[in-house]
Design a protein around this motif. Sequence first.
Motif, PDB file in Angstrom:
ATOM      1  N   HIS A 118       8.840  49.117  17.168  1.00  0.00           N
ATOM      2  CA  HIS A 118       7.721  49.602  17.986  1.00  0.00           C
ATOM      3  C   HIS A 118       7.457  51.095  17.847  1.00  0.00           C
ATOM      4  O   HIS A 118       6.321  51.544  17.890  1.00  0.00           O
ATOM      5  CB  HIS A 118       7.977  49.301  19.471  1.00  0.00           C
ATOM      6  CG  HIS A 118       7.826  47.860  19.836  1.00  0.00           C
ATOM      7  ND1 HIS A 118       6.869  47.400  20.705  1.00  0.00           N
ATOM      8  CD2 HIS A 118       8.510  46.777  19.442  1.00  0.00           C
ATOM      9  CE1 HIS A 118       6.973  46.082  20.835  1.00  0.00           C
ATOM     10  NE2 HIS A 118       7.975  45.682  20.073  1.00  0.00           N
TER      11      HIS A 118
ATOM     12  N   GLY B  60       0.396  49.664  19.247  1.00  0.00           N
ATOM     13  CA  GLY B  60       1.319  50.800  19.232  1.00  0.00           C
ATOM     14  C   GLY B  60       0.588  52.122  19.046  1.00  0.00           C
ATOM     15  O   GLY B  60       0.880  53.122  19.716  1.00  0.00           O
ATOM     16  N   GLN B  88       4.013  44.375  22.060  1.00  0.00           N
ATOM     17  CA  GLN B  88       3.530  45.768  22.100  1.00  0.00           C
ATOM     18  C   GLN B  88       2.788  46.047  23.414  1.00  0.00           C
ATOM     19  O   GLN B  88       2.905  47.141  23.974  1.00  0.00           O
ATOM     20  CB  GLN B  88       2.607  46.047  20.901  1.00  0.00           C
ATOM     21  CG  GLN B  88       3.326  46.387  19.602  1.00  0.00           C
ATOM     22  CD  GLN B  88       3.939  45.185  18.907  1.00  0.00           C
ATOM     23  OE1 GLN B  88       3.686  44.038  19.250  1.00  0.00           O
ATOM     24  NE2 GLN B  88       4.750  45.447  17.893  1.00  0.00           N
ATOM     25  N   ASP B  92       4.908  48.818  24.983  1.00  0.00           N
ATOM     26  CA  ASP B  92       4.343  50.123  24.611  1.00  0.00           C
ATOM     27  C   ASP B  92       3.197  50.549  25.525  1.00  0.00           C
ATOM     28  O   ASP B  92       2.921  51.738  25.661  1.00  0.00           O
ATOM     29  CB  ASP B  92       3.868  50.092  23.151  1.00  0.00           C
ATOM     30  CG  ASP B  92       5.023  49.795  22.205  1.00  0.00           C
ATOM     31  OD1 ASP B  92       6.142  50.232  22.496  1.00  0.00           O
ATOM     32  OD2 ASP B  92       4.813  49.099  21.192  1.00  0.00           O
TER      33      ASP B  92
END
Lengths: 275, 310
Positions: A118, B60, B88, B92
């Motif tokens: 990530h 991301g 994600q 994120d």
Amino acid sequence: MNHKELELKSIEYRKTILDIIYKGGAGHTAGSLSCIDILNVLYNNVLNINPNNFKSNDRNRYVQSKGHTVEALYTVLCDNNFFTREELNTLNQFNSHFIGHPTRKVPGVEHNTGALGHGLSVAVGMAIGFKLDNKPYKVYTLLGDGELSEGSIWESLLSASKYKLDNLVIIIDRNGLQITGKTEEVNPIEPLLDKFISFGLCVNQVNGNSVSELDEIFKKIPFENNQPNLIIANTIKGKGISFIENQVVWHHKLPSEEEYNRAIQELNKQLENFK
Amino acid sequence: MIQKANLEVFAETLLNLAKKDKEIVVVTSDSRGSGKLTQFGKELPDQIIEVGIAEQNLVGICAGLSAVGKKVFGVSPSSFLTARSLEQIKNDIAYSNHPVTLVGISAGVSYGQLGSTHHSIHDLAVLRTINNISIVVPSDNFETRESIKEAVNYTSPLFIRFGKKPMLKIHNESDEFKIGKGVKIREGKDILFVTTGETAQRALLASEILYKKNISCSIINMHTIKPFDNDLFLDCLSNVKVLITAEEHSENGGLGEKCSSIISQSRIKIPFKIIGFPDEYMVNGSQSDVLDYYNMSPEKLAKIAEDLLG
């Protein structure tokens, strides 16, 4: 800091890592020991990120994509006065913000990581943002070598290259091991250098446990204009403690009391020899 | 009155906002054309980032841009955005608390005959289980425009999804809109329809059929699925005899089950029907055909309501 001072820090940091993992009852021991020299040089000589400028947008960024070696990150952040050692000693305790992966609840942590593959995309986004605003700041990110099996890493590299992110610095903690065994046996990633070069990156290799080599290579950034920077930091997993070095079992192993004492003795001896 | 597709209104609104605010950045995954953002790309090339067909990377990068101060809109087909990139979104965007707006285009069964790979009838359910992300499904052009305007300075993660077909006008321009506040678009005493997104217009047409049979309908459009407007829902529920929810989404985990959860934790007893897509291999057809087939034609909605009323 000069290289001697950095070397001293590295030994002290290793003691802290061992100590907080032992007292916290869990941690990624060997990986934290492999990447601590990189974090040492970054936070003490390169990043210029500190508690006074952390809330500002106008500064460099560090994203730890290999989130599991958070004990190394906590250790350098603590030494850089983001929080006290007493706070860090709550690692893994109920309701502590100091958990086993980076979270922004801990002062100084840039991004919540833990799931692998990530951090690089996020770092690419930050670097594009700085480019859009013509800001001079750089984005550093640390990846594990096992992590390179994640497909999202290679998506991100394409974007890094497309947007000519010479303000992006990717560091690979190439310790050669992952939880199951050797990276080249679990899922081979070599030839790594060729792969990165073919993706348009400018690549350098260093001994990632040598603070002087690391310090020198960071001074050369950008390696080339308009190309993302990548450093393959060849490290030893478990570096600094004889019986942990290169042992697969130490990926997430907690030292026993005897092992802990032996490790601290080894590090104390390194300190004596150093002085 | 037939209006534009919500997709077009989204693109126009975002372009107008971005012309005045250089901090707005759009990120696309080869979705510039399908997001009607070609004009945006021509007029504001420095405010659009193209990552190619790489939805994980898109999310991301959105997080990273937000982290350095940009007002970010990640635009990608809802199916891929919320399934391929779910981790994600979870880590994120939501967990890391970056106030990005993720825009799921061609949502629900908008892709019609392109089939189940392209349908997003899971997106509301999966995102409902993720902490710290709001979910908005605008019904008409007005709600789309207002949600995008509010999204620019929204202070936490946000997901907005809509389709690409022209929509009926539901609101007047003078109406109020706020993320998190449902809207009562019809007031009646027999039936309560609770809708979201494209089903609002279908319930509206059903209410007209029922009106001719002297059956009156309330309709709440829950454009915000999370946080849910419990108060409005419970308030409207106390004045009607039966409840029907309709959503362009799986019956599992969406609007209907949210309503069910609220009712079953209250002391209210009411005849109730959830209308959405059943857990089966989906029939093939255009968006409209598929919605009709699964009981969301105005006629079928009216019939189900009438039967439920007894």
